[in-house]
Design a protein around this motif. Structure first.
Motif, short mmCIF file in Angstrom:
data_model
loop_
_atom_site.label_atom_id
_atom_site.label_comp_id
_atom_site.label_asym_id
_atom_site.label_seq_id
_atom_site.Cartn_x
_atom_site.Cartn_y
_atom_site.Cartn_z
N THR A 115 -4.01 24.66 74.16
CA THR A 115 -3.15 25.76 74.58
C THR A 115 -3.82 26.48 75.75
O THR A 115 -4.96 26.92 75.63
CB THR A 115 -2.91 26.75 73.42
OG1 THR A 115 -2.27 26.05 72.35
CG2 THR A 115 -2.02 27.91 73.87
N TYR A 116 -3.10 26.56 76.86
CA TYR A 116 -3.60 27.26 78.04
C TYR A 116 -3.36 28.75 77.90
O TYR A 116 -2.37 29.18 77.31
CB TYR A 116 -2.91 26.72 79.30
CG TYR A 116 -3.52 25.44 79.78
CD1 TYR A 116 -3.69 24.35 78.93
CD2 TYR A 116 -3.95 25.31 81.09
CE1 TYR A 116 -4.25 23.18 79.37
CE2 TYR A 116 -4.51 24.13 81.54
CZ TYR A 116 -4.66 23.07 80.67
OH TYR A 116 -5.23 21.91 81.12
N ASP A 117 -4.23 29.54 78.47
CA ASP A 117 -4.15 31.01 78.40
C ASP A 117 -3.24 31.52 79.51
O ASP A 117 -3.70 31.90 80.58
CB ASP A 117 -5.54 31.61 78.51
CG ASP A 117 -5.56 33.12 78.34
OD1 ASP A 117 -4.48 33.70 78.08
OD2 ASP A 117 -6.63 33.71 78.45
N GLY A 118 -1.95 31.53 79.25
CA GLY A 118 -0.98 32.05 80.22
C GLY A 118 -0.83 33.54 80.14
O GLY A 118 -0.32 34.18 81.06
N VAL A 119 -1.27 34.14 79.05
CA VAL A 119 -1.21 35.59 78.90
C VAL A 119 -2.12 36.25 79.93
O VAL A 119 -1.79 37.28 80.53
CB VAL A 119 -1.61 36.03 77.47
CG1 VAL A 119 -1.76 37.54 77.38
CG2 VAL A 119 -0.58 35.54 76.46
N ASN A 120 -3.29 35.65 80.16
CA ASN A 120 -4.27 36.20 81.10
C ASN A 120 -4.33 35.36 82.38
O ASN A 120 -5.38 34.96 82.85
CB ASN A 120 -5.65 36.24 80.45
CG ASN A 120 -5.65 37.14 79.23
OD1 ASN A 120 -5.40 38.33 79.35
ND2 ASN A 120 -5.89 36.57 78.08
N ARG A 173 5.19 24.72 88.50
CA ARG A 173 4.13 25.55 87.92
C ARG A 173 3.72 26.71 88.82
O ARG A 173 3.67 26.58 90.04
CB ARG A 173 2.89 24.71 87.65
CG ARG A 173 3.07 23.69 86.58
CD ARG A 173 1.72 23.08 86.23
NE ARG A 173 1.84 21.99 85.30
CZ ARG A 173 2.05 22.13 84.00
NH1 ARG A 173 2.18 23.31 83.47
NH2 ARG A 173 2.14 21.07 83.23
N ARG A 174 3.39 27.82 88.19
CA ARG A 174 2.79 28.95 88.89
C ARG A 174 1.32 28.66 89.12
O ARG A 174 0.77 28.97 90.18
CB ARG A 174 2.97 30.23 88.07
CG ARG A 174 2.30 31.44 88.71
CD ARG A 174 2.71 32.72 88.05
NE ARG A 174 2.07 32.91 86.77
CZ ARG A 174 1.80 34.10 86.27
NH1 ARG A 174 2.10 35.20 86.94
NH2 ARG A 174 1.24 34.22 85.10
N SER A 175 0.67 28.05 88.15
CA SER A 175 -0.77 27.77 88.25
C SER A 175 -1.06 26.70 89.29
O SER A 175 -2.16 26.67 89.84
CB SER A 175 -1.32 27.34 86.90
OG SER A 175 -0.64 26.20 86.42
N ARG A 222 0.19 23.10 75.71
CA ARG A 222 1.05 24.24 75.40
C ARG A 222 0.52 25.40 76.22
O ARG A 222 -0.59 25.36 76.73
CB ARG A 222 0.97 24.62 73.93
CG ARG A 222 1.51 23.59 72.98
CD ARG A 222 1.47 24.15 71.56
NE ARG A 222 1.82 23.18 70.58
CZ ARG A 222 3.08 22.87 70.23
NH1 ARG A 222 4.07 23.48 70.79
NH2 ARG A 222 3.32 21.97 69.31
N CYS A 223 1.29 26.46 76.32
CA CYS A 223 0.85 27.66 77.03
C CYS A 223 1.28 28.86 76.18
O CYS A 223 2.31 28.80 75.50
CB CYS A 223 1.50 27.70 78.42
SG CYS A 223 1.18 29.23 79.34
N ASP A 224 0.50 29.92 76.23
CA ASP A 224 0.84 31.09 75.41
C ASP A 224 1.44 32.24 76.23
O ASP A 224 1.51 33.37 75.74
CB ASP A 224 -0.37 31.56 74.60
CG ASP A 224 -1.49 32.16 75.44
OD1 ASP A 224 -1.38 32.17 76.68
OD2 ASP A 224 -2.48 32.61 74.85
N CYS A 225 1.90 31.96 77.47
CA CYS A 225 2.59 33.02 78.22
C CYS A 225 3.88 33.37 77.48
O CYS A 225 4.32 32.65 76.59
CB CYS A 225 2.86 32.60 79.66
SG CYS A 225 4.26 31.47 79.87
N SER A 226 4.49 34.47 77.85
CA SER A 226 5.69 34.94 77.14
C SER A 226 6.82 33.90 77.16
O SER A 226 7.52 33.72 76.17
CB SER A 226 6.17 36.26 77.73
OG SER A 226 6.54 36.11 79.09
N MET A 227 6.98 33.20 78.25
CA MET A 227 8.04 32.20 78.37
C MET A 227 7.75 30.97 77.49
O MET A 227 8.59 30.56 76.70
CB MET A 227 8.18 31.79 79.84
CG MET A 227 9.25 30.79 80.09
SD MET A 227 10.83 31.55 79.78
CE MET A 227 11.88 30.35 80.50
N CYS A 228 6.58 30.41 77.66
CA CYS A 228 6.23 29.20 76.92
C CYS A 228 6.16 29.44 75.41
O CYS A 228 6.56 28.59 74.62
CB CYS A 228 4.91 28.62 77.42
SG CYS A 228 4.99 27.99 79.11
#
Length: 135
Positions: free
Chosen positions: A124-129, A97-99, A41-47
């Motif tokens: 959960t990947y840290d997409g916020v940072n 992916r951006r990453s 999972r990712c915690d960026c705004s989109m995911c």
């Protein structure tokens, strides 16, 4: 922590596994010789908002069998990632992916016969940072 799976709730991940959107208008063949790789999972705004569980595949690992013309592209922020959705039913199918732009992340819930809610211990990947957001 990396989560790789050869099966989900007793259902094997096929080396060539079919994925579809909800309405079936978009059909994708995924090359998954190693099963589900890097399930996350990712915690960026989109995911965070779409709530999908994603796994990784190289760009060459996706073949859109039908419905390519129905896929809608959405990009935001740095416009690096490319998020694809079925324009008929709205289901997120995959994204570049951006990453790691040499990979697609795909929606595990789109895999035929697979219930992603049966997967435990999803990191959960840290997409916020994200590093690309730093100056």
């Amino acid at each position: 922590m990396t989560l790789n799976l050869k099966q989900v709730d007793g259902v094997p991940i096929q080396p060539k596994h079919k994925a579809t959107c909800h309405c079936g208008a978009v059909e994708i063949d995924l090359s998954l010789p190693d099963g589900l790789v890097d399930v996350r999972r990712c915690d960026c705004s989109m995911c965070r908002r779409r709530g999908a569980i994603a796994a990784s595949v190289p760009l060459s690992g996706i073949n859109i069998v039908k419905g390519a013309e129905l896929l809608t592209l959405y990009q935001f922020n740095t416009h690096t990632a490319k998020h694809y959705f079925c324009s008929k039913c709205g289901i997120y199918t995959h994204h570049q992916r951006r990453s790691n732009p040499s990979q697609y992340g795909f929606n595990v819930a789109c895999l035929e016969g697979i219930n992603p809610l049966k997967i435990e211990g999803i990191p959960t990947y840290d997409g916020v940072n994200h590093p690309a957001d730093r100056s």
